[in-house]
Design an enzyme around this catalytic site. Structure first.
Site, PDB file in Angstrom:
ATOM      1  N   ASP A  30       0.835  -1.201   0.000  1.00  0.00           N
ATOM      2  CA  ASP A  30       0.000   0.000   0.000  1.00  0.00           C
ATOM      3  C   ASP A  30       0.873   1.257   0.000  1.00  0.00           C
ATOM      4  O   ASP A  30       1.953   1.276   0.598  1.00  0.00           O
ATOM      5  CB  ASP A  30      -0.902  -0.020   1.242  1.00  0.00           C
ATOM      6  CG  ASP A  30      -2.029   0.993   1.133  1.00  0.00           C
ATOM      7  OD1 ASP A  30      -2.324   1.449   0.008  1.00  0.00           O
ATOM      8  OD2 ASP A  30      -2.614   1.330   2.173  1.00  0.00           O
ATOM      9  N   ASN A  78     -10.347  -3.117  -6.183  1.00  0.00           N
ATOM     10  CA  ASN A  78      -9.588  -2.229  -7.074  1.00  0.00           C
ATOM     11  C   ASN A  78     -10.272  -2.044  -8.435  1.00  0.00           C
ATOM     12  O   ASN A  78      -9.983  -1.086  -9.154  1.00  0.00           O
ATOM     13  CB  ASN A  78      -8.158  -2.733  -7.303  1.00  0.00           C
ATOM     14  CG  ASN A  78      -7.243  -2.532  -6.114  1.00  0.00           C
ATOM     15  OD1 ASN A  78      -6.263  -3.243  -5.939  1.00  0.00           O
ATOM     16  ND2 ASN A  78      -7.548  -1.552  -5.266  1.00  0.00           N
TER      17      ASN A  78
END
Ligand code: FPP
Length: 258
Positions: A30, A78
């Protein structure tokens, strides 16, 4: 100094308790966007540097004889990102496989995928499938890409498949146990992660390997993913080695070798 494991690994909680080197490291990569933003760069460049960091992670883990490395490359959620960012991530996944396939063969690294490979664009899927096929003989490390992956989806898919079998009279409810559930999940062939490392400063699992992380040690780093390096991995491994994994037992039981 690494300690060896005294018992065959079991999905249900190994008998060994001394915290040796993790056999399976899972990475939540991340912070690409924030890394780029902090440098006045477009998000795209954060992801591009993120792929380079992923390649460094593969190399670092292979050099340390980690047997399984799983990268959360593209989560099911996503798909909700802007179309051009999704396209970029798909292209980067394709390039990652194309650029490193031969190196993985040389290094005896086997590529596998969890999640929903069939939902990826054709070109990405074909590149990944080619890398999977060509690295099939790799025995040194299994590199798993989580693509279109969501832990809850994986569980629901397994439950559906089991229910269909039960409905067809092929399975009795009392025959359903952890092992059988795992067999229907896309993670069915991998051991549980021992260590999850998340960069980017957030402290959550984000639906990554929920079922499989039941006993995993979690390590959260403030660094953004493109800054991942050997030193960060060493810090995570050092923290892991200091933790006592009790798997429900008491410290006294462990001392007695229970
Ligand atoms: C999070 O960054 C990262 C992802 C969306 C997934 C990880 C993807 C890569 C590292 C690139 C592709 C990787 C491979 C192995 C092909 P973010 O955009 O959420 O960062 P932010 O929270 O700072 O916005």
């Amino acid at each position: 100094m690494l300690r060896t494991v005294d018992a065959a690994p079991s999905h249900y909680g190994p008998r060994h308790t001394m915290t040796e080197q993790p056999k399976h490291i899972a990475l939540i990569m991340d912070g690409n966007g924030r890394w780029a933003h902090a440098r006045g760069l477009p998000r795209r460049q954060g992801h591009e540097h993120g792929v380079e960091a992923a390649a460094r992670a593969v190399q670092a883990c292979a050099e340390r004889s980690v047997k399984h490395l799983t990268l959360f490359a593209f989560s099911h959620s996503n798909w909700k990102r802007p179309k051009d960012e999704v396209e970029l991530l798909m292209r980067l996944c394709m390039q990652f496989a194309d650029d490193h396939r031969q190196e993985w063969v040389r290094r005896s690294i086997r590529l596998e995928v969890i999640g929903a490979l069939d939902e990826l664009p054709r070109a990405t899927r074909l590149s990944i499938e080619r890398a999977i096929a060509e690295t099939r003989g790799g025995e040194r490390m299994v590199l798993t890409l989580a693509l279109g992956y969501a832990g809850r989806h994986d569980l629901v898919g397994a439950v559906r498949a089991i229910a269909a079998r039960a409905q067809a009279g092929l399975l009795l409810p009392e025959e359903i146990d952890e092992q059988r559930l795992r067999a229907f999940m896309t993670t069915g062939n991998m051991p549980d992660p021992d260590l999850v490392i998340r960069t980017g400063g957030e402290k959550r699992l984000s639906d990554f390997l929920l079922f499989e992380c039941a006993n995993a040690e979690l390590f959260f780093a403030d660094e953004m993913w493109p800054d991942f390096d050997d030193a960060l991995l060493e810090r995570a491994l050092a923290a892991f080695s200091r933790r006592q994994r009790r798997f429900g037992r008491t410290a006294e039981q462990l001392a007695q070798g229970a």
